[in-house]
Scaffold this motif. Structure first.
Motif, PDB file in Angstrom:
ATOM      1  N   CYS A   1       0.836  -1.207   0.000  1.00  0.00           N
ATOM      2  CA  CYS A   1       0.000   0.000   0.000  1.00  0.00           C
ATOM      3  C   CYS A   1       0.866   1.251   0.000  1.00  0.00           C
ATOM      4  O   CYS A   1       0.548   2.246  -0.636  1.00  0.00           O
ATOM      5  CB  CYS A   1      -0.974  -0.002   1.173  1.00  0.00           C
TER       6      CYS A   1
ATOM      7  N   PRO B   1      -1.444  -3.646  -4.618  1.00  0.00           N
ATOM      8  CA  PRO B   1      -1.838  -2.720  -3.548  1.00  0.00           C
ATOM      9  C   PRO B   1      -2.745  -3.387  -2.518  1.00  0.00           C
ATOM     10  O   PRO B   1      -3.697  -4.074  -2.880  1.00  0.00           O
ATOM     11  CB  PRO B   1      -2.584  -1.614  -4.300  1.00  0.00           C
TER      12      PRO B   1
ATOM     13  N   PRO C   1      -5.399  -0.445   5.407  1.00  0.00           N
ATOM     14  CA  PRO C   1      -5.882  -1.618   4.676  1.00  0.00           C
ATOM     15  C   PRO C   1      -5.871  -2.838   5.609  1.00  0.00           C
ATOM     16  O   PRO C   1      -5.255  -2.803   6.664  1.00  0.00           O
ATOM     17  CB  PRO C   1      -4.867  -1.783   3.549  1.00  0.00           C
TER      18      PRO C   1
END
Lengths: 460, 455
Positions: free
Chosen positions: A107, A141, B66
């Motif tokens: 990321c 990602p 995330p």
């Protein structure tokens, strides 16, 4: 009650995930890269990512897992990670001497906007990649898809970058292995051998993540498909991909680049999916299915016949990765069981569609969900509303199984509290027999445990 | 000399050292980021914060980023709680592409409100991950807003992975903790009281230590963070002493508390008979106004040691002369391990850590025998080579070192997150000796080609 806070009432949540049924892309990319001989996976991001992936894979396989990291600093995050990656490539070839470095992004590097293709090209232009060595890459990602996507992207990336087509047409079928255990890949290769089908299977983690004890620690174990072999992918007459979500992208990439046609099959779990795989292989390779395989199938069907009464109507909750839960649900229905709750953290409409196709007829009220908010908190809520006889999923399911007192079968990734998955396959007819055995053990042990004394039976 | 027999990354030469007579100056390079391209065994800033704060059992731990960071740190450290177990859940804002573009503040806010309503925690820790540092979410503002609306401390932990090493993560955790220290009432706290800092209650270790102090007549106000409770931490500035273990992670909190609240601190280790006894005596000395505390400490030590001594004899006999390699997170832990191994008659041939500082390495050098290799931030290639060359019989390390040890045909003891039995306290020494004995003398080795086929 570890999950004492789980409520029966289900409310819409705004983008909050509680106890995820997925993880992020890079670990999938790392796993896929380990299936190439002499490959050192490389994580282009902070140190933690690489460490977490290695730890998780180590816990799952009980094997050393090697991978390197760009070790991002604040500077790299401001000025871009090119310098880090160039230095990394240089250092890795100097000291660790792999055949191949497989770089995946994170990321962090994606958000900065690092262009792996450009950096790797620069490394080659600057002479940082020694003669005969390779660097491959994939964009993975963490904020898109899941670990499943990362695996698919890495395999597709390597295919795109390595596959070539020469003048020679080989009488050979490519098999793109979706995310499977070493045991499963070993079984697929055994089946192909039994059929006398010439195959090139990749990525191949056998003899990488199930290595024997030798008294040595080999940084690059003997297993894995070689880059040289991958370069000949374009010369095969066709491709079978095993797994819509983890393998198909590579088959598509190969068709685009080298014109090799493909069929997309499920990972062969259970009777029908194994039938389809063997038919596809038999057709692609132009070989007959031998009596030995027919006999294996016969033994599986015989086993199910003998024990059919124990399966009828049993309610099952299943969670895991798309390529596994689709054929597993198909098999459960064939066993006369009812997958009433099916969940995956991995997003994608295609999974929802396939599950509905499989279950709408036999289990019309099944709860099916994947992607955002499809987490183990929701699965637990479903189970509170409609209890099940069996829970099937990765290690993280053990909390629910304990709180609700449900028999639990470990299946999928990660399994960090039991062994066996890397040694005994779940694919093919013999793998299906193992699944049947596990199902019966769970169901019958529970029956024995709960039976009143006068009904505690010796013969079952 | 060993350095020449294996290839070492150019930039790593100053992170490896072999103790020899009359060696030139010892100037270990440490406290640095790992080189790009190294197969490091280290983790990141976030990891440091997460492992330190995780055992606070009645707080929410929300990972803003995330999914991976939350998934990989979900209940991976056996930090036991005697009550609430909120810390064992995995909460994540699970950021997607759109959040990365438009920011994740709204999602974080909504998540926090939902979670607080549902779980009624005593506090909430919000961990920043790498991309939060890039997309510029103002998590301080979100935390402040939720603190006001929900009337509980919502604490930002600035743990962006790339902003330093694991140690910087410890510091971020201490900063977050310091925000709640001092917010509770200190009424009723005895002058003979202390806090246990840097003990995470893995396999229930903090309970053993707490019991010792209570036997000495001391009040334990808070354990930070093992079996931790927010309300205890709020009032822990009322304790008379901070007793700090695992210097890497909690020394900063002790220093801050000394500065702000005047609470003195001492550094201890609870590992091994020697250090465990010293810890209790040092604490008792601090409370010398009440001599009966020392009397009780002496009684406790003599009782425990006399019970332990005969039980260890069998292990000492079997392990005498065996060689050990140590590769652990903090260097402080290595000191105790060396002493404990020496007590068992074993020789330490390799000692290394992921996060030691210059002082640590100097102390390590003084403690080690001639010929011992000392490394900072090592990698599997180096570790394997040294273990083979030095003919180690045992590796002490963490999750990533275990399978390497076994592949080499060498025994292993986990002295990290995955220990399943308490290794602290006097009983911990027995457990440690038994585990080392069990692994080094396992019958499986008779079937295994050991040590690269050498032995």
């Amino acid at each position: 009650m570890l999950l004492r806070h789980t409520t029966k009432e289900i409310k819409e949540r705004e983008g909050l995930t509680i106890n995820p049924a997925k993880t992020c892309q890079p670990i999938g990319a790392m796993y896929a890269a380990l299936g190439i001989h002499g490959c050192l996976p490389h994580s282009h991001g902070s140190q933690g990512c690489c460490s977490y992936h290695r730890s998780m894979l180590t816990r799952h396989f009980k094997e050393p897992v090697m991978a390197a990291t760009s070790s991002f600093t604040e500077g790299a995050s401001v000025f871009g990670g090119q310098a880090n990656l160039l230095q990394a490539i240089n250092n890795i070839f100097t000291i660790y001497d792999p055949e191949l470095i497989a770089v995946h992004s994170t990321c962090l590097s994606e958000t900065i906007g690092d262009d792996l293709k450009q950096i790797v090209t620069k490394a080659k232009d600057d002479g940082k990649v020694p003669e005969g060595k390779e660097v491959t890459y994939a964009s993975t990602p963490s904020f898109v898809g899941s670990h499943v996507t990362g695996y698919a992207n890495m395999v597709a990336g390597m295919t795109q970058q390595f596959a070539e087509k020469s003048e020679t047409q080989l009488d050979r079928t490519n098999i793109v292995a979706g995310w499977m255990e070493p045991s499963d890949i070993r079984e697929i290769k055994r089946l192909a051998k039994e059929l006398a089908a010439e195959i090139l299977l990749y990525p191949d983690v056998t003899d990488v993540l199930d290595t024997p004890q030798t008294g040595k620690h080999d940084m690059y174990p003997k297993g894995g498909v070689t880059v040289e072999q991958m370069k000949t992918l374009g010369d095969s007459k066709s491709t079978i991909s095993l797994g819509n979500f983890t393998a198909e992208a590579a088959a598509i990439a190969l068709e685009k680049k080298c014109g090799v046609g493909f069929v997309s099959e499920d990972i062969p779990v259970g009777i029908s999916a194994t039938d389809r795989f063997l038919m596809a292989l038999s057709k692609a390779a132009g070989v007959e299915i031998p009596q030995s395989i027919t006999d294996e199938r016969g033994r599986l069907v015989d086993m199910i016949t003998d024990m059919q009464q124990y399966f009828h109507g049993k309610k099952v909750a299943v969670f895991g990765d798309p390529d596994w839960i689709v054929p597993l649900c198909e098999f459960l229905v064939e066993l006369d069981m009812k997958p009433v709750h099916v969940l995956s953290g991995t997003p994608g409409k295609r999974l929802d569609k396939r599950l509905h196709e499989l279950l709408d007829m036999d289990v019309p009220d099944a709860n099916i969900k994947n992607g955002a908010s499809a987490d183990l908190f929701l699965l637990h809520q479903w189970i509170k509303n409609e209890p099940v006889d069996l829970l099937i999923g990765n290690t993280h399911g053990k909390f629910i199984a304990r709180d609700e007192d449900i028999p639990f079968i470990r299946f999928g990734f990660p399994i960090i509290d039991r062994v066996g998955h890397s040694y005994f396959p779940n694919v093919g007819y013999s793998g299906a027999m193992r699944i049947v055995e596990k199902l019966l053990m769970a169901i019958m042990d529970r029956q024995d445990r709960d039976a009143p004394e006068e009904r505690f039976e010796l013969v079952m | 000399m060993i350095m020449e027999s294996i290839e070492i990354l150019e930039g790593r030469k100053k992170q490896i050292y072999q103790k020899e007579q009359n060696t030139e100056q010892f100037d270990m390079t440490c406290d640095t980021k790992s080189l790009s391209g190294s197969v490091s065994q280290r983790a990141c800033v976030f990891c440091g914060s997460r492992v330190v704060l995780y055992p606070v059992a009645d707080a929410l731990h929300v990972v803003h980023g995330p999914i991976g960071c939350a998934a990989y740190t979900w209940d991976i450290r056996g930090a036991v709680s005697s009550g609430p177990e909120l810390h064992r859940m995995s909460f994540s804002t699970d950021l997607k592409e759109m959040d990365v573009i438009y920011g994740g503040e709204k999602k974080l806010y909504a998540s926090l409100i939902e979670l607080i309503d549902q779980y009624q925690p005593k506090a909430a820790f919000i961990y920043s991950t790498c991309i939060i540092g890039l997309i510029g979410d103002d998590i301080d503002a979100v935390c402040k807003k939720v603190t006001q609306e929900k009337d509980l401390p919502v604490l930002p932990v600035h743990s962006e992975g790339f902003k330093g090493t694991k140690k910087d993560g410890y510091a971020a955790a201490c900063n977050a903790l310091m925000k709640i220290v001092g917010t509770g009432s200190t009424e009723g706290i005895s002058p003979y009281s202390l806090n246990i800092l840097g003990e995470f209650n893995l396999a229930g270790e903090a309970w053993i230590i707490k019991d010792y102090y209570e036997q000495m007549g001391l009040e334990v106000v808070a354990t930070v963070t093992g079996d931790g409770r927010v309300d205890d931490i709020r009032r822990c500035h009322g304790a008379s002493l901070n007793v700090v273990q695992c210097s890497g992670s909690m020394l900063k909190l002790a220093k801050m508390m000394k500065e702000k609240y005047g609470v003195p601190y001492i550094r201890v280790s609870y590992f091994g008979i020697e250090d465990m006894s010293k810890a209790l005596y040092d604490v008792a000395k601090h409370f010398n106004k009440k001599p009966e505390i020392m009397d009780k400490a002496k009684k406790l030590v003599s009782k425990e040691v006399s019970e332990m001594y005969p039980k260890l004899a069998k292990f000492k006999k079997a392990l005498n002369g065996k060689r050990a390699a140590i590769y652990v997170g903090g260097a402080f832990k290595a000191f105790s391990l060396i002493k404990a191994l020496r007590y068992l008659g074993m020789k330490v041939v390799l000692a290394g850590s992921q996060t030691g500082n210059k002082d640590d390495y100097n102390m390590l050098k003084d403690l080690c025998d001639e010929g011992t290799v000392i490394v900072d931030d090592s990698n599997p290639v180096e570790l394997s080579k040294f273990v083979l060359e030095k003919e180690a019989d045992l590796i002490i390390g963490g999750v990533k070192e275990r399978p390497i040890a076994y592949k080499l045909g060498v025994g292993f003891c986990d002295h990290n997150h995955e220990r399943k039995i308490p290794l602290a306290g006097f009983v911990g020494m027995f457990n440690f000796a038994r585990e080392v004995y069990q692994s080094v003398t396992s019958p499986v080795w008779q079937f295994a080609p050991r040590k690269g086929g050498l032995g």
